[in-house]
Design a protein around this motif. Structure first.
Motif, PDB file in Angstrom:
ATOM      1  N   ASP A 262       0.747  -0.960  -0.035  1.00  0.00           N
ATOM      2  CA  ASP A 262      -0.459  -0.190   0.288  1.00  0.00           C
ATOM      3  C   ASP A 262       0.703   1.534   0.200  1.00  0.00           C
ATOM      4  O   ASP A 262       0.212   2.303  -0.463  1.00  0.00           O
ATOM      5  CB  ASP A 262      -0.788  -0.005   1.387  1.00  0.00           C
TER       6      ASP A 262
ATOM      7  N   GLN B 168       1.723   1.731  -3.377  1.00  0.00           N
ATOM      8  CA  GLN B 168       1.305   1.834  -4.391  1.00  0.00           C
ATOM      9  C   GLN B 168       0.716   3.923  -4.487  1.00  0.00           C
ATOM     10  O   GLN B 168      -0.151   4.500  -5.166  1.00  0.00           O
ATOM     11  CB  GLN B 168      -0.675   1.433  -4.121  1.00  0.00           C
TER      12      GLN B 168
ATOM     13  N   LEU C 252      -0.670   0.668 -11.705  1.00  0.00           N
ATOM     14  CA  LEU C 252      -1.547  -0.243 -10.509  1.00  0.00           C
ATOM     15  C   LEU C 252      -2.686  -1.582 -10.934  1.00  0.00           C
ATOM     16  O   LEU C 252      -2.618  -1.548 -10.056  1.00  0.00           O
ATOM     17  CB  LEU C 252      -0.909   1.132  -9.644  1.00  0.00           C
ATOM     18  N   GLU C 253      -3.142  -0.824 -12.215  1.00  0.00           N
ATOM     19  CA  GLU C 253      -4.405  -1.489 -12.075  1.00  0.00           C
ATOM     20  C   GLU C 253      -4.657  -3.181 -12.685  1.00  0.00           C
ATOM     21  O   GLU C 253      -4.966  -3.590 -12.223  1.00  0.00           O
ATOM     22  CB  GLU C 253      -4.533  -1.374 -13.270  1.00  0.00           C
ATOM     23  N   SER C 254      -2.706  -3.532 -13.288  1.00  0.00           N
ATOM     24  CA  SER C 254      -3.393  -4.896 -13.772  1.00  0.00           C
ATOM     25  C   SER C 254      -1.633  -5.476 -13.464  1.00  0.00           C
ATOM     26  O   SER C 254      -1.599  -6.476 -13.544  1.00  0.00           O
ATOM     27  CB  SER C 254      -2.785  -4.686 -15.303  1.00  0.00           C
ATOM     28  N   VAL C 255      -0.510  -5.100 -12.322  1.00  0.00           N
ATOM     29  CA  VAL C 255       1.045  -5.655 -11.748  1.00  0.00           C
ATOM     30  C   VAL C 255       0.229  -6.364 -10.486  1.00  0.00           C
ATOM     31  O   VAL C 255      -0.943  -4.982  -9.767  1.00  0.00           O
ATOM     32  CB  VAL C 255       1.245  -4.851 -11.136  1.00  0.00           C
ATOM     33  N   PRO C 256       0.290  -7.664 -10.194  1.00  0.00           N
ATOM     34  CA  PRO C 256      -0.513  -8.030  -9.288  1.00  0.00           C
ATOM     35  C   PRO C 256       0.427  -7.890  -7.827  1.00  0.00           C
ATOM     36  O   PRO C 256       1.385  -8.088  -8.231  1.00  0.00           O
ATOM     37  CB  PRO C 256      -0.809  -9.488  -9.188  1.00  0.00           C
ATOM     38  N   VAL C 257      -0.294  -8.079  -7.057  1.00  0.00           N
ATOM     39  CA  VAL C 257       0.419  -7.748  -5.839  1.00  0.00           C
ATOM     40  C   VAL C 257       1.172  -8.445  -5.282  1.00  0.00           C
ATOM     41  O   VAL C 257       2.671  -8.316  -5.065  1.00  0.00           O
ATOM     42  CB  VAL C 257      -0.705  -6.996  -4.566  1.00  0.00           C
TER      43      VAL C 257
ATOM     44  N   PRO D 194      -6.145  -8.695  -8.360  1.00  0.00           N
ATOM     45  CA  PRO D 194      -4.940  -9.009  -8.195  1.00  0.00           C
ATOM     46  C   PRO D 194      -4.441  -7.974  -8.025  1.00  0.00           C
ATOM     47  O   PRO D 194      -3.093  -7.920  -7.112  1.00  0.00           O
ATOM     48  CB  PRO D 194      -3.945  -9.906  -9.752  1.00  0.00           C
ATOM     49  N   SER D 195      -4.422  -6.949  -8.524  1.00  0.00           N
ATOM     50  CA  SER D 195      -3.871  -5.474  -8.570  1.00  0.00           C
ATOM     51  C   SER D 195      -4.343  -5.125  -7.147  1.00  0.00           C
ATOM     52  O   SER D 195      -3.482  -3.664  -6.459  1.00  0.00           O
ATOM     53  CB  SER D 195      -3.901  -4.431  -9.314  1.00  0.00           C
ATOM     54  N   GLU D 196      -4.859  -5.625  -6.204  1.00  0.00           N
ATOM     55  CA  GLU D 196      -5.374  -5.048  -4.990  1.00  0.00           C
ATOM     56  C   GLU D 196      -4.194  -5.779  -3.607  1.00  0.00           C
ATOM     57  O   GLU D 196      -4.534  -6.419  -3.921  1.00  0.00           O
ATOM     58  CB  GLU D 196      -6.795  -4.606  -4.952  1.00  0.00           C
ATOM     59  N   SER D 197      -4.330  -4.509  -3.315  1.00  0.00           N
ATOM     60  CA  SER D 197      -3.289  -5.491  -1.642  1.00  0.00           C
ATOM     61  C   SER D 197      -4.129  -5.673  -0.760  1.00  0.00           C
ATOM     62  O   SER D 197      -5.731  -4.956  -1.122  1.00  0.00           O
ATOM     63  CB  SER D 197      -2.601  -4.451  -1.134  1.00  0.00           C
TER      64      SER D 197
ATOM     65  N   THR E 270      -5.870  -2.309   1.016  1.00  0.00           N
ATOM     66  CA  THR E 270      -6.965  -1.761   0.028  1.00  0.00           C
ATOM     67  C   THR E 270      -8.492  -2.481   0.085  1.00  0.00           C
ATOM     68  O   THR E 270      -9.774  -2.262   0.248  1.00  0.00           O
ATOM     69  CB  THR E 270      -6.207  -1.136  -1.799  1.00  0.00           C
TER      70      THR E 270
END
Lengths: 330, 760
Positions: A289, A292, A320-325, B691-694, B697
């Motif tokens: 986070d 981000q 940020l939308e498409s890269v997996p965390v 997937p892009s969500e921590s 978040t």
């Protein structure tokens, strides 16, 4: 041309031997600076937060906006809150590099050349309208930013700590300015936009500035030494492998989808300010986070898309939308 | 069959598809599927032409239509093509009507009849029952083949399935399309639509699994649901006899007579005949031989008044028949002229002059029948000549196209010395009687029965003898037909004959100009009597014969046990009377019947029951699994694709993972797994995490979106915090991990209350 505060120490002396602050103290410190600054700067809470994390993460800031939205005021109030030497350089087309770094002056009494430090020798340096000066002068400032030292007549002089440059850049009148070279843009940790205040914010702003300007009565909430120790603490914040990999993936995405993507300097800077953000949040470890939250302001100005319709901001938003965390959730 | 190869190719392509399959591949697959669909119904028609001739013409016509459609696909518009196909169809049917001797001009006035005929076809009348079945196939094939290929080439895949589908559907309704062919055609139709859609909209290989699921569903449905009134498949045995009996086989249905393997015989009485002279009681006549079975072609008509008498001299014999059990046949001496009795109002007569009941003749009912018995002297038959009427040569010389030259050569050898049709018939009859033994326990040959019996088999029963003789006669251009019924039976009183199940029989009728149909008996009578009386004695019950019948799903016939009751009577040589039956035929019938039955009493059952039983089981174990395996394979592929499609395995695992934390490991791993469980719970409750969500978040977003549920539960925050520390921070302690697990356990139990595990 300088706006020096003669009472402040320069901070040339080292701070070795002092204990780093605890995480919670750093968090409190950040919160105090923010609340102090927001007495002057109405709204733009996230910009203030970004400035504080840049300060604690050893970064430099480029503020780009139209004139009159409080760029200078933000820089000054930060400097005041921290109680350290604030210098201001107003960049003009005729400004010389020595006007920034300082110059050796012949002392008639001692019959020796004495170094007269320039305005760069401050803890928080405001470079106002940096794009009005020719590149030669700009580069003097930028060398100082990168090396935290200046070289005058072959003699290298170390700049005080902390050393943070807050440069402003005018977004209007582009044909009367010297656009910062892309390589030099990269040296700014963050590029921020203040933007116009919201209507109610502007009303509050007007109410405050009638009479005495609040900047005049702004009291320092911390001192130079504390900021240095806080910086030490921030640098110990843990960055675990998943976060490092996430940053790598983000940078990789920008490199794949733009002509020039985020540089390694950019990813280092991103991790540093993410550390600062984690610390101000009271954590001794960085979360995705944090990354981000910092990525748009840290990475966007380092990206050249080669596409008129998409700027760096768009690329970072996409990343940020498409890269997996998590690497296992790709 | 070409269909198999096509299908195989299709599935292979599908399986090796490597993600790069473009619309081009899908187009090829769709076109291939159209071809498979066309091949499916053409192959059904080929089965018809194989029997009645014209396979080459059929294939040439179908091929020409494909070529024509390919040429015209780019040049003419769909409406033109539709009209063209309609024209082709009309032309074809005009040709059929001409061939059938109806004439197109009659068509207009006889529309009712044509409609009625079509309805008859569509309600289960096999194509082969049509007199001009060959012409019909030629009429049928052009329109659907042309139209479907034309539309497929123009990219109208869904529409292209319609003509082919209708054609196949019609053939299903006539009962000619077998299960496997229908299945193949249906699968091809679905594959056409599916691949066509993918080709049009540009799908990916990943979507092929949906087609696979559809195909599998169709297979399962087709195997479990039957909506076609499958007349041919239902066992409606003529005399109410069981499936495995000789009667059940030869009079399976009014329009067809099956040729089976080993049969059983029932000693139960079927009917009693009062007649001044014994005779074979005929119940069926068949003209069309497919290689597998006998069919009756031609239309039947209601029985009205007297029937046509034979052309030459005949003797009128009156019989009174009492049904001892429910009968579905009208036994009568050849050739019935008129019938009196309740059944007369409710009976039809076939094109061959055989009477069939429309309803069941109940036990106890009776009727009187007057028959014209043709009883010419051999000398008369010798001089009968070969000037056959056209309607006789047209129908009674039919042979399957597949008949081998070896069969013809052997027949020619046997009849080398014969100069007249009569001599030919006698030569064949003599040859068959002496060359092959009588046995009720035979293994049904795979190919043409007549051929196998003449060239390979050593033994058989009346059905085999009669079939072989009929076909041999036809090979020598002597019109002949296959007749079924009963032998005279046991003369219980003077002029009264009791006919039992074991008297069921099949024989041959040969046409002689000026005399009509004259029966011949190729089955060695003595052997037959011996074998049949063994049944009446109950002897077969002591042989392994019963066990063998179990292979056919048959209960060992209880009637065999009853056999002892009638043994005495049966011993009195029931075929006594048949001795005088056909004196003119110089011993064709029953001349040797009086030879002591004891001589070869064991003849029938004696003939290697062991061999036949082992032979019987072997192909059974091999042939069935081949189809089953193919279907099973398609099913498996479909099932796998379905599982993949709905992600069933992952789902199950997720659900299981939601409930059970699993074995404890490192505290960090445990805390992480605890959060994953929470994540699954939240995914069920709200939405899955992007997937892009921590993690943080995600939870915050859910907190904002909802005001109730686990997302706003403080325990969720605890779990999140533990997870973050475990993954991104310095790790968690054992007790912290346990705390996280406990929180998740509590949340899961509250949200998905397991019976008896709810805590609060």
């Amino acid at each position: 041309m300088s706006d020096a505060d003669p009472t402040s120490p320069t901070g040339a002396e080292t701070t070795d031997g002092e204990e780093p602050l605890s995480i919670s103290t750093v968090a409190d410190l950040g919160a105090e600076i923010e609340s102090n600054v927001s007495r002057v700067i109405v709204g733009n809470g996230d910009v203030v937060e970004h400035v504080v994390t840049a300060l604690l993460g050893r970064g430099h800031i480029l503020l780009e906006d139209v004139p009159g939205v409080g760029k200078t005021m933000l820089a000054r109030s930060i400097a005041r809150s921290v109680d350290c030497r604030f210098r201001r350089i107003q960049f003009t087309p005729d400004l010389l590099p020595t006007d920034v770094t300082g110059v050796n002056v012949f002392n008639e009494k001692t019959r020796e050349f004495e170094f007269q430090p320039g305005p760069i020798f401050g803890n928080i340096v405001l470079g106002d309208e940096i794009n009005r000066a020719p590149p030669k002068t700009q580069s003097a400032l930028l060398e100082a930013m990168e090396e935290t030292q200046v070289t005058v007549d072959g003699e290298t002089r170390v700049l005080p700590t902390p050393f943070t440059v807050i440069a402003t850049q005018n977004a209007v009148e582009p044909n009367r300015t010297y656009e910062l070279p892309f390589a030099e843009l990269d040296r700014f940790t963050k590029k921020l936009h203040l933007g116009y205040p919201e209507p109610e914010e502007e009303a509050a702003l007007l109410g405050r500035t009638v009479g005495d300007h609040p900047i005049e009565s702004l009291e320092p909430v911390t001192d130079r030494g504390t900021v240095v120790r806080a910086r030490e603490t921030v640098s110990t914040v843990r960055v675990e492998r998943p976060v490092r990999e996430y940053v790598t993936r983000l940078a990789g995405y920008t490199r794949e989808h733009a002509r020039i993507g985020a540089s390694p300097r950019g990813t280092i800077a991103l991790l540093r300010v993410a550390q600062a953000r984690a610390a101000t949040d009271g954590r001794d470890y960085v979360l995705p986070d944090d990354v981000q939250a910092e990525a748009p302001v840290v990475l966007a100005h380092r990206i050249q898309t080669g596409d008129r319709d998409r700027d760096g901001d768009a690329i970072v938003a996409e990343a940020l939308e498409s890269v997996p965390v998590d690497s296992d959730r790709a | 069959m070409s269909t198999d190869a096509d299908t195989h190719g299709r599935s292979t392509v599908r399986l090796v598809g490597d993600g790069a399959a473009g619309p081009r591949t899908f187009r090829l697959l769709a076109l291939g599927s159209v071809l498979v669909l066309s091949a499916s119904y053409v192959s059904v028609l080929r089965e018809v032409t194989r029997v009645v001739g014209g396979t080459e013409a059929l294939f040439a016509l179908a091929g020409a239509m494909v070529v024509l459609a390919t040429v015209l696909a780019r040049t003419i518009r769909p409406w033109t093509a539709g009209v063209l196909a309609l024209a082709a169809g009309s032309l074809g049917f005009a040709y059929y009507l001409e061939a059938a001797g109806v004439g197109v001009d009659v068509l207009v006035s006889a529309t009712d009849g044509v409609v009625a005929d079509s309805l008859t076809l569509a309600t289960g009348m096999p194509l082969l029952q049509m007199v001009e079945a060959g012409a019909w196939t030629l009429a049928f094939v052009p329109a659907p083949v042309f139209l479907s290929w034309y539309l497929a080439l123009r990219g109208r895949y869904a529409l292209s399935v319609v003509p082919g589908g209708l054609a196949l559907c019609f053939l299903v309704l006539t009962g000619d399309a077998g299960t496997i062919v229908t299945l193949l055609g249906t699968l091809a139709a679905i594959a056409t639509v599916g691949f066509g859609e993918l080709a049009r909209r540009g799908g990916s290989v990943a979507q092929v699994d949906l087609i696979a699921v559809l195909l599998a569903v169709v297979i399962v449905l087709s195997l479990s649901v039957t909506f076609v009134p499958s007349g041919p498949a239902t066992p409606t045995t003529a005399a109410g006899a069981g499936d495995g009996t000789l009667e059940g086989a030869i009079d399976a249905e009014p329009e067809r007579s099956a040729i089976t393997g080993t049969v059983d015989l029932s000693p139960e009485a079927r009917f009693t005949v009062e007649s001044e002279r014994p005779s074979y009681w005929r119940t069926g006549v068949y003209d069309r031989y497919t290689g597998d079975e006998w069919l009756r072609s031609g239309q039947e008509s209601d029985l009205e008044g007297a029937l046509e008498p034979p052309p030459g001299e005949y003797e009128t014999v009156e019989q009174e028949v009492y049904a001892e059990r429910d009968l579905r046949v009208v036994p009568a001496a050849t050739q019935p002229l008129s019938i009196d009795g309740s059944i007369a109002d409710d009976a039809t007569v076939s094109a061959h002059g055989q009477v069939y009941p429309d309803s069941i003749l109940a036990a106890g009912e009776s009727y009187t029948v007057e028959s014209a018995v043709v009883d010419p002297e051999p000398a008369e038959l010798q001089q009968a000549g070969t000037s056959y009427p056209e309607e006789v040569t047209e129908h009674y010389l039919q042979r399957p196209e597949s008949t081998s030259s070896a069969f013809d050569e052997r027949t020619a050898e046997i009849t080398a010395d014969a100069e007249t049709p009569y001599e030919t018939a006698v030569a064949i009859e003599d040859y068959l009687r002496s060359s092959n033994d009588y046995s009720l326990e035979v293994e049904r040959p795979d190919g043409d029965v007549a051929e196998a019996f003449l060239l390979e088999m050593d033994e058989g029963y009346c059905v085999y003898f009669a079939t072989a003789m009929t076909q041999m006669l036809r090979a020598e251009d002597v019109p002949a037909r296959y007749a079924t019924g009963y032998t005279a039976g046991e003369e219980v009183e003077e002029d009264t004959y009791t006919v039992r199940g074991l008297d069921a029989h099949a024989w041959v009728e040969v046409y002689f100009p000026g005399h009509g149909w004259v029966p011949f008996e190729p089955t060695p009578p003595a052997d037959r009597d011996a074998a049949h009386e063994a049944y009446a004695d109950g002897t077969p019950a002591e042989t392994p014969h019963d066990a063998e019948l179990d292979d056919d799903g048959q209960e060992p016939d209880e009637d065999v046990g009853d056999g002892s009751n009638v043994t005495d009577g049966a011993d009195e040589s029931p075929t006594n009377g048949s001795d005088e039956e056909f004196p003119g035929n110089d011993g064709e019938f029953g001349e040797e019947t009086d030879r002591g039955p004891d001589e070869e009493a064991e003849g029938g059952p004696d003939i290697g029951p062991d061999d036949s039983s082992s032979d019987e089981e072997f192909p059974l174990g091999l042939s069935i699994p081949r189809e089953t395996a193919a279907i099973g394979a398609v099913l498996l592929v479909g099932l796998a694709a379905g599982v993949r499609r709905v992600d069933a395995i992952a789902r199950t695992r997720r659900l299981a993972g939601l409930y059970w934390q699993g074995r404890r490991g490192e505290p960090d791993a445990d805390a992480e797994r605890a959060f994953r469980r929470l994540e699954r719970l939240l995914a069920r409750e709200y939405r899955p995490r992007q997937p892009s969500e921590s993690a943080r978040t995600y939870l915050r977003a859910l907190e904002r979106e909802t005001d109730d549920g686990p997302a706003v539960d403080p325990r969720a925050r605890t779990v999140l915090e533990r997870y973050e520390r475990a993954v991104y921070g310095g790790g968690v302690t054992r007790s912290e991990a346990e705390e996280a697990i406990e929180c998740v356990d509590g949340l899961v139990r509250e949200r998905l209350a397991l019976p008896g595990r709810r805590r609060r």
